[in-house]
Design an enzyme around this catalytic site. Structure first.
Site, short mmCIF file in Angstrom:
data_model
loop_
_atom_site.label_atom_id
_atom_site.label_comp_id
_atom_site.label_asym_id
_atom_site.label_seq_id
_atom_site.Cartn_x
_atom_site.Cartn_y
_atom_site.Cartn_z
N LEU A 150 17.13 5.41 12.08
CA LEU A 150 17.18 4.28 11.18
C LEU A 150 16.21 3.43 11.45
O LEU A 150 15.74 3.36 12.62
CB LEU A 150 18.55 3.47 11.45
N ASP A 151 15.70 2.65 10.21
CA ASP A 151 14.52 1.87 10.64
C ASP A 151 14.80 0.60 11.67
O ASP A 151 16.11 0.27 11.73
CB ASP A 151 13.98 1.31 9.30
N ARG A 152 13.98 0.22 12.36
CA ARG A 152 14.20 -0.79 13.21
C ARG A 152 15.22 -1.94 13.05
O ARG A 152 15.87 -2.54 13.77
CB ARG A 152 12.87 -1.44 13.97
N ARG B 113 14.44 1.82 0.49
CA ARG B 113 13.69 0.72 0.28
C ARG B 113 12.76 0.91 -0.82
O ARG B 113 12.34 0.10 -1.58
CB ARG B 113 12.87 0.54 1.55
#
Length: 312
Positions: free
Chosen positions: A142-144, A244
């Protein structure tokens, strides 16, 4: 850094390393040894499996005896490790666990692994929190700034199973996302190929590109606000930054997204109290060996839930 030296030693392969290529096995064990040196000792036959030479692509089997020759390594400085507060936070955020894997409700702002200026990520911190655990590996990422459900394998066999399930699109991943503007009516599916690009600065960015990889995302409107739309998003494929970029492609980038978002919207959202990108991994459904189905849910965290009340 100080130099150290391993003498000849033997390692007996258990199920946590069965199926792993021997080159990757050695790279994992011989931290601080240059990759070129590892491949050189393999080519020269200094590494033996059950008394015989082994090629780099050999896959280990349970019970194999691996002979590792004497080798000098550069000892890296030991990091301080996770704080007691972070260790407690990680354990408290485990929402599902069995013998094969666990699911943690990843806090926003915590990278899933170290690198790029991050000394310790979630996986390194979890390993430090559970030093006796023989195997802990990320199943996906998962992105930060993204919060929510993250799978960690506790066995190599389970890691292979879950990653194969993801490749076959049998793992259900559902997110909640707030996008800027009004989501187009009737837009429930985006199929737009995505391609990774690297800018001159070294930053990686993903764009819709006819030559990219097939990427499919499903959308459902949960609530329309004055200048934003709350979406439920389900991934059919799992490309980097897929949600995104597909939201950007639809003309409604995610609120708080500094890479793919719109400055005016992000500024307005900050003024209303949004402190990060609004993207949360809310649900996972996985098929385990033996056809058991596990469904895990993670409610919207307090910071995002309370922010939505300001939009009413």
């Amino acid at each position: 850094m100080q130099n150290g030296c391993f003498g000849v030693h033997f390692v007996h392969v258990d199920e946590n390393h069965a199926g792993q290529r021997i080159d990757n096995f050695l790279l994992g064990r011989l931290k601080g040894v240059p990759k070129s040196r590892v491949y050189r000792i393999l080519r020269k036959g200094e590494v033996r499996v059950n008394g015989s030479r082994a090629k780099a692509e050999y896959r280990l089997q349970v019970g194999d005896a691996v002979r590792i020759p004497p080798i000098r390594v550069a000892e890296r400085e030991v990091s301080a490790g996770p704080s007691p507060k972070l260790q407690q936070l990680l354990e408290q955020n485990i929402v599902y666990e069995d013998a094969g894997f666990l699911v943690i409700n990843k806090p926003a702002g915590l990278a899933v692994h170290g690198g790029s200026g991050v000394s310790q990520g979630l996986i390194e911190s979890l390993r430090a929190t559970r030093p006796s655990a023989p195997f802990l590996e990320l199943v996906h990422r998962l992105d930060r700034e993204t919060s929510g459900c993250l799978m960690i394998a506790k066995k190599r066999s389970m890691l292979r199973h879950l990653q194969e399930e993801m490749r076959a699109s049998r793992v259900v991943k559902v997110y909640q996302a707030l996008c800027c503007g009004r989501w187009p009516k009737g837009m429930k599916r985006i199929s737009a190929p995505l391609r990774k690009n690297e800018l001159k600065s070294g930053e990686r960015i993903v764009k819709v590109d006819p030559d990219g990889k097939v990427s499919v995302t499903h959308f459902q409107v949960l609530h329309r606000y004055h200048a934003a739309t709350l979406l439920e998003v389900a991934l059919e494929t799992g490309r980097t930054h897929q949600i995104r970029v597909h939201c950007q492609f639809a003309g409604c980038p995610l609120a708080g997204d500094e890479k793919y978002g719109v400055d005016d919207c992000n500024r307005q959202m900050r003024q209303k109290g949004l402190r990060r990108m609004f993207l949360h991994a809310a649900q996972l459904q996985v098929h385990l060996p033996g056809d058991q189905v596990v469904e895990i849910r993670s409610p919207l965290p307090d910071d995002l839930a309370s922010f939505l009340t300001t939009l009413e």
